[in-house]
Write an enzyme that holds these catalytic residues in place. Structure first.
Site, short mmCIF file in Angstrom:
data_model
loop_
_atom_site.label_atom_id
_atom_site.label_comp_id
_atom_site.label_asym_id
_atom_site.label_seq_id
_atom_site.Cartn_x
_atom_site.Cartn_y
_atom_site.Cartn_z
N THR A 221 -6.86 -13.57 3.75
CA THR A 221 -7.06 -14.54 4.85
C THR A 221 -5.87 -15.48 5.01
O THR A 221 -5.91 -16.38 5.83
CB THR A 221 -8.34 -15.36 4.63
OG1 THR A 221 -8.41 -15.71 3.26
CG2 THR A 221 -9.56 -14.60 5.04
N GLU B 294 -27.02 10.01 13.86
CA GLU B 294 -26.26 8.96 14.56
C GLU B 294 -26.96 8.53 15.85
O GLU B 294 -26.98 7.34 16.18
CB GLU B 294 -24.82 9.43 14.86
CG GLU B 294 -23.98 9.81 13.65
CD GLU B 294 -23.91 8.72 12.58
OE1 GLU B 294 -24.11 7.54 12.90
OE2 GLU B 294 -23.70 9.07 11.40
P1 ATP Z 1 -5.37 -12.52 -1.59
O1 ATP Z 1 -6.55 -13.40 -1.78
O2 ATP Z 1 -5.75 -11.08 -1.58
O3 ATP Z 1 -4.20 -12.85 -2.44
P2 ATP Z 1 -4.30 -14.04 0.59
O4 ATP Z 1 -5.42 -14.80 1.19
O5 ATP Z 1 -3.38 -14.76 -0.32
O6 ATP Z 1 -4.87 -12.73 -0.08
P3 ATP Z 1 -1.97 -13.47 2.08
O7 ATP Z 1 -1.24 -12.76 1.00
O8 ATP Z 1 -1.57 -14.87 2.38
O9 ATP Z 1 -3.51 -13.39 1.79
O10 ATP Z 1 -1.92 -12.65 3.44
C1 ATP Z 1 -1.51 -11.31 3.49
C2 ATP Z 1 -0.82 -11.04 4.81
O11 ATP Z 1 -1.74 -11.15 5.88
C3 ATP Z 1 0.26 -12.03 5.13
O12 ATP Z 1 1.47 -11.64 4.59
C4 ATP Z 1 0.29 -12.03 6.64
O13 ATP Z 1 1.09 -10.96 7.10
C5 ATP Z 1 -1.13 -11.70 7.02
N1 ATP Z 1 -1.88 -12.93 7.39
C6 ATP Z 1 -2.98 -13.40 6.78
N2 ATP Z 1 -3.44 -14.51 7.41
C7 ATP Z 1 -2.59 -14.76 8.41
C8 ATP Z 1 -2.53 -15.78 9.42
N3 ATP Z 1 -3.42 -16.74 9.48
N4 ATP Z 1 -1.51 -15.71 10.29
C9 ATP Z 1 -0.60 -14.72 10.23
N5 ATP Z 1 -0.60 -13.75 9.32
C10 ATP Z 1 -1.58 -13.74 8.43
#
Ligand code: ATP
Length: 664
Positions: free
Chosen positions: A240, A460
């Site tokens: 997210t 389905e």
């Molecule tokens: P995890 O909990 O699995 O570590 P995370 O929440 O840290 O995941 P990120 O690594 O920050 O997730 O996000 C993965 C990718 O998703 C980012 O590199 C980006 O490309 C895309 N992404 C996620 N959220 C956004 C957002 N709000 N805007 C733009 N891109 C996003």
């Protein structure tokens, strides 16, 4: 070209990288040589009785006896050497000593050798040299070489091991670095993510914006006596954008950014985790003001002492204790802010969440329609799209998708279009990408018999019919008979983004889940294994209604849900055997009622659903409008019908707004 020729004429310098393995080979070869060289003529071991015989025969020239080793070395008279040639594989040895022997510690050399010499006739006496072994170098080598070799082996072993663990030359490599933090440091100029790159997440952004302000203008807060928060915990489902948000904070505040994963602290050696935490905080303090980001903090921050008796992990607890101590230890205004991310805040240790440590919890939820739209806009920036590409449409067709999923859809769509040699990416490529991400790869080669295909079509069509006719079931988008991933066919819905479910909504949803199975029963007269996944979800929902949501009259308004996770390893249930039986009976009753209701719906609309199955067999993919043509308009909840009626009364000309288009 000229350059090339010049290079070709140059003599080539061939460098051979011998590497460290050659050193090992040389050492081994040396040892082997030492062991086997002179093996034919090296001194032979003899017993004391044999020594006496040699002396009595007058063959011994001299004996060197080392008192403290209880060892003697014998040199034979040159003229008697032939006699012993057999002992040396027929070769007469040309160097002395020729034999050696050991005696017991009670051996008295003066007496024994004196006695034997006295027995010998004149002219055959042997010389006795008594000495003590004070060969300093030999001793040093004995004492020193072995430990040195051991230490060398240990160091080499750990260097290799550490390299495997993600360290490496110039980095974390070497045993002496095992307790060092494995966190990665991105300097302020290296973090180029800003809030512009993070789409949506309005609430979360607003909260972290404050942290950026703390880092930029600490005086504004400290001058009034306020304390800057030490840390914030980003909580939310995977993908997210938690990591992205943390990076954006560092980028906006223009400060260095340390990132480390919770699992990097966990090591097989005792005390390493704690020492890595200490090292991380030491480095952070040196670089302050800065941000330390600990991803997946649940790997170390899990509540302590919950799993005693099963897999109690003292090392993890020590690491957590160290983390708690460090967070207490550093000065609030030192400019180090800890951001951590987790998907499971419920299982974290309460001590970690108290004020003064992670004072703030920032929820980063799955994006809603508008946020998805913005995330799409961020990720289609670099893509070549058809001019009329509609971002809103895609946002509507991706409910429940995280930011990472959307990024993946955009990339998959580009790849799909490239595979088809298109010059621009269109809507269908995006829809194919969504199908692929949700359902898995299309299995074109899978062999399905005609009878199986008919059964899948009825299954389905059953799902589709029931969901179409029940007001609260999710709106249908399309039904397919194309096998994907594990599924042989699928009914695709556009689930409403509900935060709450009423009992009526749950029941409608459960009816549409069991629709496939009931359809098979009606048409084939017996069920198949195809409904396993539906039944699994149905059972979970039914138990959820009774055990967690207090939706059963007999069990009452009780919830046995354990949000703390504390009962994870507890084998006892928080209710009696009797209650357990009532729960089971209630679940069976709910499922039976759902089954009967669904059967009645399908029997009433048998003609329609058989027609739908036939169409599905013919076309393989049918859409909401095909279903509408067979069953009439989708049955809507009463509230929505009233809303539509109200609107039609006030503006009779315009169609209902916000209707989800069912595009092919
Ligand atoms: P995890 O909990 O699995 O570590 P995370 O929440 O840290 O995941 P990120 O690594 O920050 O997730 O996000 C993965 C990718 O998703 C980012 O590199 C980006 O490309 C895309 N992404 C996620 N959220 C956004 C957002 N709000 N805007 C733009 N891109 C996003």
């Amino acid at each position: 070209m000229a350059n090339k020729n010049k290079n070709e004429n140059k003599p080539k310098i061939v460098t051979v990288n011998l590497g460290i393995s050659w050193l090992y080979l040389l050492i081994i070869a040396g040892i082997v040589w030492l062991l086997f060289s002179n093996s034919g003529t090296k001194p032979q071991k003899v017993e004391w009785a044999e020594v006496e015989t040699m002396i009595r025969a007058g063959d011994v020239k001299d004996i060197v006896f080392v008192r403290n080793d209880f060892k003697g070395e014998i040199s034979i008279r040159p003229d008697r050497l032939e006699k012993y040639a057999e002992r040396f594989n027929g070769k007469v040895p040309n160097s002395s000593p020729h034999f050696w022997f050991y005696v017991s510690s009670k051996f008295d050399p003066e007496n024994e050798f004196g006695r034997l010499n006295a027995e010998l006739p004149e002219g055959s006496h042997f010389k006795v040299i008594l000495e003590n072994n004070d060969n300093m170098w030999g001793q040093i080598l004995n004492w020193f070489l072995f430990p040195v070799l051991l230490i060398l082996m240990w160091v080499f072993m750990f260097r290799g091991f550490n390299r495997n663990m993600g360290g490496g030359p110039g980095g974390q490599g070497g045993i002496f670095n095992v307790g060092k933090s494995t966190g990665k440091l991105a300097d302020k100029n290296m973090v180029n993510v800003t809030f512009k790159d993070v789409a949506g997440l309005y609430g979360a952004k607003e909260e972290v914006m404050e942290i950026v302000d703390f880092l930029k203008n600490p005086k504004k807060y400290t001058s009034l006596g306020g304390k800057i928060p030490k840390g914030a915990l980003l909580v939310g489902p995977p993908g997210t954008g938690k990591t992205l948000l943390a990076k954006a904070v560092a980028g906006e505040a223009n400060v260095p950014f340390f990132s480390i994963s919770g699992s990097d602290f966990v090591e097989m050696f005792v005390g390493v985790g704690a020492s890595r935490v200490r090292d991380l905080f030491r480095q952070a303090k040196e670089k302050a003001p800065c941000i330390v980001f600990i991803d997946e903090i649940d790997a170390v921050g899990r509540a302590r002492g919950k799993n005693v008796g099963f897999s109690s992990n003292d090392e993890r607890e020590n690491t957590l204790n160290q983390l708690l101590t460090e967070m207490d230890g550093f000065d609030t205004n030192s400019g180090v802010i800890i951001l951590a991310a987790t998907n499971r805040a419920d299982i974290l240790d309460k001590a970690l969440l108290r004020a003064g440590r992670f004072d703030r919890q920032i929820h980063v939820d799955l994006p809603e329609l508008k946020e998805r739209c913005e995330i799409f806009k961020v990720h289609i920036k670099g893509l070549k799209l058809e001019p009329d590409f509609d971002v809103d449409f895609m946002a509507k067709h991706t409910p429940g998708f995280s930011g990472a999923d959307i990024a993946n859809v955009c990339n998959e769509a580009a790849l799909t279009a490239a595979r088809k040699n298109k010059t621009a990416i269109d809507r269908q490529d995006f829809l194919d990408a969504v199908d692929r991400i949700i359902g898995g790869l299309e299995r074109k080669a899978s062999i399905i018999t005609p009878a199986e295909k008919r059964s899948i079509a009825h299954h389905e069509a059953g799902h589709a019919t029931v969901s179409w006719l029940l007001p609260y079931a999710n709106p249908l988008f399309k039904v397919t008979l194309i096998p994907r991933g594990q599924a042989l066919g699928a009914a695709w819905y556009l689930p409403e983004e509900r935060k709450l479910w009423t009992k009526a909504q749950m029941i409608d949803e459960m009816c549409s889940l069991i629709g496939g199975r009931v359809a098979e029963e009606i048409v084939n007269g017996e069920p198949s294994t195809g409904a396993q996944n539906d039944l699994e979800r149905l059972t979970q929902m039914a138990y959820g209604m009774v055990k967690y949501y207090g939706m059963s009259e007999k069990v009452g308004t009780l919830s046995f849900y354990d949000s703390t996770g504390a009962r994870g390893y507890d084998l006892t249930k928080p209710y009696s055997e009797k209650t357990s039986e009532i729960i089971d009976e209630e679940v069976k009753e709910i499922v039976k009622n759902i089954h009967d209701r669904t059967r009645a719906i399908l029997e009433d609309h048998k003609e329609g659903f058989l027609k739908m199955a036939a169409l599905l067999l013919e076309k393989e993919v049918i859409f909401a409008e095909d279903v509408e043509a067979i069953l009439g308009p989708k049955v809507k909840p009463e509230e929505e019908r009233d809303e539509v009626l109200d609107k039609q009364e006030s503006e009779p000309e315009t169609p209902a707004d916000g209707a989800i288009p069912s595009e092919k």
